[in-house]
Design a protein around this motif. Sequence first.
Motif, PDB file in Angstrom:
ATOM      1  N   CYS A  29      -7.454  -5.650   3.980  1.00  0.00           N
ATOM      2  CA  CYS A  29      -8.216  -5.477   5.217  1.00  0.00           C
ATOM      3  C   CYS A  29      -8.266  -3.967   5.435  1.00  0.00           C
ATOM      4  O   CYS A  29      -7.388  -3.398   6.103  1.00  0.00           O
ATOM      5  N   GLU A  42      -9.171  -8.111  10.928  1.00  0.00           N
ATOM      6  CA  GLU A  42      -9.394  -9.320  10.148  1.00  0.00           C
ATOM      7  C   GLU A  42     -10.340  -9.140   8.975  1.00  0.00           C
ATOM      8  O   GLU A  42     -11.186  -8.259   8.974  1.00  0.00           O
ATOM      9  N   ASN A  43     -10.133  -9.980   7.981  1.00  0.00           N
ATOM     10  CA  ASN A  43     -10.983 -10.011   6.803  1.00  0.00           C
ATOM     11  C   ASN A  43     -11.424 -11.468   6.650  1.00  0.00           C
ATOM     12  O   ASN A  43     -10.642 -12.316   6.208  1.00  0.00           O
ATOM     13  N   ARG A  49      -6.076 -12.603   9.180  1.00  0.00           N
ATOM     14  CA  ARG A  49      -6.134 -11.748  10.373  1.00  0.00           C
ATOM     15  C   ARG A  49      -4.726 -11.194  10.597  1.00  0.00           C
ATOM     16  O   ARG A  49      -3.755 -11.952  10.646  1.00  0.00           O
TER      17      ARG A  49
END
Length: 210
Positions: A29, A42-43, A49
């Motif tokens: 991230c 978050e990704n 997250r």
Amino acid sequence: MSDMINVALPKGRLGEQVYDMFEAAGYPCAEIREDSRKLIFENNEAGIRYFWVKPSDVAIYVERGAADIGVAGKDILLEYRPDIYELLDLGVGKCFMAVAGKRDFHDNTGRTLKVATKFPHIASEYYSGLCREIDIIKLMGSIELAPILGLSDVIVDIVETGTTLKENDLVVLEKIVPVSARLISNKVSFKFKNVEINRIVDAMREHINR
Ligand code: PRP
């Protein structure tokens, strides 16, 4: 979105080291590395997250399900005994819990031992195992001051490099338990997000053993 995994990371140097491990394990991230005051990252593609949490609070977020998984020191787990699963020893943040005091300390078993600590449960359990009566003095930090100023006879505290003890002319008297960072999980999340959590555990384990 529902299978997004919420991860509580301990804010600070250990947390950054642990984030590096998550990234290397396939859960990056990039935004987290930017210098900001943001606490949540978050990704969506990786389904992860991250939250930056005060290290001693990680287990609370995980126990109550605000985070699915997190990283907490074994010291915190032993002290607060949160109702969580301990999934993996990450092998970082290595240190140990010890009794320390002045170089010339001699225990007078005829009287109650005064013990200053941030870890009252660990200290009580250790001394009750030795059948030694103690008086706990709970402090929040700078524990090393207590024996120097005569507030306590000894301290029970974390020793990492040993520098704090050395620079304050104190020594390790007894080692209690080794400590390292552990990957922990909320019990309900572990049941309902089992596939995702196990995937993370396997990837982290593989990264550690690489
Ligand atoms: C911890 C611990 C010792 C020190 C040990 O304190 O309580 O004081 O680190 O590390 P060392 O062996 O590498 O010197 P922390 O930095 O958390 O600060 P605190 O005094 O606020 O508890």
